[in-house]
Design a protein around this motif. Sequence first.
Motif, short mmCIF file in Angstrom:
data_model
loop_
_atom_site.label_atom_id
_atom_site.label_comp_id
_atom_site.label_asym_id
_atom_site.label_seq_id
_atom_site.Cartn_x
_atom_site.Cartn_y
_atom_site.Cartn_z
N ILE A 145 -3.24 -13.34 1.89
CA ILE A 145 -3.39 -12.08 2.64
C ILE A 145 -4.35 -12.28 3.82
O ILE A 145 -4.05 -11.91 4.95
CB ILE A 145 -3.93 -10.97 1.70
CG1 ILE A 145 -3.02 -10.82 0.47
CG2 ILE A 145 -4.08 -9.66 2.45
CD1 ILE A 145 -3.65 -10.05 -0.66
N LEU A 146 -5.51 -12.89 3.53
CA LEU A 146 -6.55 -13.00 4.54
C LEU A 146 -6.23 -14.03 5.62
O LEU A 146 -6.82 -14.01 6.70
CB LEU A 146 -7.89 -13.37 3.88
CG LEU A 146 -8.44 -12.35 2.87
CD1 LEU A 146 -9.78 -12.80 2.34
CD2 LEU A 146 -8.55 -10.96 3.51
N LEU A 154 1.99 -8.23 7.09
CA LEU A 154 1.90 -7.77 5.71
C LEU A 154 3.24 -7.23 5.21
O LEU A 154 3.51 -7.22 4.01
CB LEU A 154 0.83 -6.69 5.57
CG LEU A 154 -0.62 -7.14 5.80
CD1 LEU A 154 -1.55 -5.94 5.75
CD2 LEU A 154 -1.03 -8.18 4.75
N THR A 155 4.08 -6.77 6.11
CA THR A 155 5.36 -6.17 5.69
C THR A 155 6.27 -7.18 5.01
O THR A 155 6.74 -6.93 3.88
CB THR A 155 6.07 -5.52 6.89
OG1 THR A 155 5.23 -4.49 7.43
CG2 THR A 155 7.40 -4.91 6.47
N GLY A 177 5.39 1.19 -0.93
CA GLY A 177 4.26 1.98 -0.41
C GLY A 177 2.94 1.60 -1.06
O GLY A 177 1.91 1.45 -0.40
N THR A 178 2.99 1.46 -2.40
CA THR A 178 1.76 1.14 -3.14
C THR A 178 1.24 -0.25 -2.78
O THR A 178 0.07 -0.43 -2.46
CB THR A 178 2.01 1.23 -4.65
OG1 THR A 178 2.44 2.56 -4.98
CG2 THR A 178 0.76 0.89 -5.43
N VAL A 179 2.14 -1.24 -2.86
CA VAL A 179 1.72 -2.63 -2.61
C VAL A 179 1.27 -2.82 -1.17
O VAL A 179 0.25 -3.46 -0.90
CB VAL A 179 2.87 -3.60 -2.96
CG1 VAL A 179 2.53 -5.02 -2.51
CG2 VAL A 179 3.14 -3.57 -4.47
N GLN A 184 -3.02 -3.84 2.75
CA GLN A 184 -3.75 -3.46 3.96
C GLN A 184 -5.26 -3.35 3.69
O GLN A 184 -6.07 -3.78 4.51
CB GLN A 184 -3.23 -2.12 4.50
CG GLN A 184 -1.93 -2.24 5.30
CD GLN A 184 -1.56 -0.93 5.95
OE1 GLN A 184 -1.53 0.12 5.30
NE2 GLN A 184 -1.25 -0.96 7.24
N ARG A 185 -5.59 -2.75 2.55
CA ARG A 185 -7.01 -2.63 2.21
C ARG A 185 -7.63 -4.01 2.03
O ARG A 185 -8.76 -4.26 2.46
CB ARG A 185 -7.17 -1.81 0.92
CG ARG A 185 -7.09 -0.31 1.12
CD ARG A 185 -7.64 0.42 -0.08
NE ARG A 185 -9.04 0.09 -0.31
CZ ARG A 185 -9.70 0.35 -1.45
NH1 ARG A 185 -9.04 0.92 -2.46
NH2 ARG A 185 -10.96 0.06 -1.56
#
Length: 559
Positions: A145-146, A154-155, A177-179, A184-185
């Motif tokens: 992710i980072l 991210l999509t 939506g959840t993932v 993103q966070r």
Amino acid sequence: MALEQLKVREIVKRAVSKDVDIPEFQREFVWDPEQVKLLAESLYRDYPVGSFLLWDSSEYQEAKTAEGTQASLWIVDGQQRTTALCLLLGQKPYWWGDSKSWNDALERYDVMVNLLPDGDDERLEFALPNPIRRRDPRWISIRRILSLEKVEDLTPLTQEIIQRISPNPAQIMELFGTVHARLQRLWQIREREIPIVKIGHEVEDVAEIFARLNQAGTRVKEADVVLALAAVRNPGWVRDEYLPFRNDLEDRGWDLDAGLFIRTMTGIGKGRARLKEVPKDFWNPQSLLPTWKEAKAVISEVLKRLAEVGIMCVDLLPSTNSLIPLFVLHHRWGSKPGYHFTKALYWFLLANRDGRYSGSAITSLNEDVRAITDAENFDQAVNSLLKRLRVSSEIAEDEFLNRYDRAGNRFLRLMLYLVLFNRGARDWVDGTRIGYDKTGAPITTGFEPQWHHIYPRSVLRKASIGDDEIHALANITVLNERTNVNKLAGKEPLRYIQQFHITEESLRAHLIPETFAGAVSDEALLANQWRVERYADFLIERARLLAQEANAFLRKLGE
């Protein structure tokens, strides 16, 4: 002092592009994977992770090269966290050596996060990898992710994760939506701002600032900061010259800190031990490299001379700082007429008796190094050093009734060892000379004497004798090996003297009083003389012998 905020990704970018630097001698990364995991979790939860302290050392740098390969910002505090951030983002900092070890580190310091934890807890779960987590599609390496530069990336990552979690089309939209929101966070860790304190103080202040900010941590010394500067001005010197020499000495029993090497060099090169009195151009290659060559030679020569009288490891010395003026003295006068190492050793031992260089000793060191440099001859230098001491050269008998295991009595313990070594005393179990191996060859480096209670502690405690008397220097002698000490432990002297056939001559060599040593040939007399009830007499008589021998040893050195 300036304060700014830098994003995590900006800190990593600076580390990768060498916009910041770290001391070459501090390059090891010592955090364990759990610490890296906790840092990632703290960043995600917006917990404080501490400020970073950078030092603008540009005033101490030569003009940068055209390529701009030298950074002037040094990480004084934050090296471990910076390296951990690089691991989390998967970007190798310039100071990390080779790619293979970096790839190994990426594997070892991987951190995983559970995007869909069980239950209603919205807080994501962080953990280190294991085979089960690696097979569970809910768990993903946070580095995946980072390491993404754009939030748009991210999509497709979300789609990939959902496909692994559930191929059911009915669940895809809900999961997406959840993932995606949780990714993103997590990605926002890259944007977390960390306070950066930037200072431009003198090197002495830099060391003190670090110490005050890190009272519970490892104290950075002024010499460490100066060593870092020397590393910048002399690329490869620390790696190719300083560290190999220092590590070699450590392997041979001389674990010496950076300050000793640095101040030996400034003492030799500039006649100063206080670093702020040393011109900044001293650290340039034209000055440092030849001075280093001389320092290496004199350190090696003096340690060899010390080994010849029995001082073969740093642990024997009450003060390692006392080596600095000894090195400078030998360098300044060792090749001149009238020089005698024994007289230098005489002063050296008395300086340790005085405790002149214990604690905060920079003023004393600087005064003495200047006196050595400014003297007109060797005798004048030594006499000037001796006049500064506040102790008598005579050791009183009752001093050897003090405890051997107290820091303030390390000089007396050293003298006890030296007189036994120079008397040719032998190990009572294996018969080898103290400081020699079983072939009869001297142990030139690394030898650590084993301190043996002549009257064992357990025997004396049964007789209700107090610890201060039990641990008296007069009850201590030296053996070669820990195993030999253990063979004698717990046995009454009568028993081990008989078991190991310890002779009168061997006992006398250890300065055992004649009334005790002479009783060996008569079993009844042996049993009577070595009774615990005679322990006080033993201490008094042996303390007298030790004082006589130590004083004779010192007088001979000072002649």
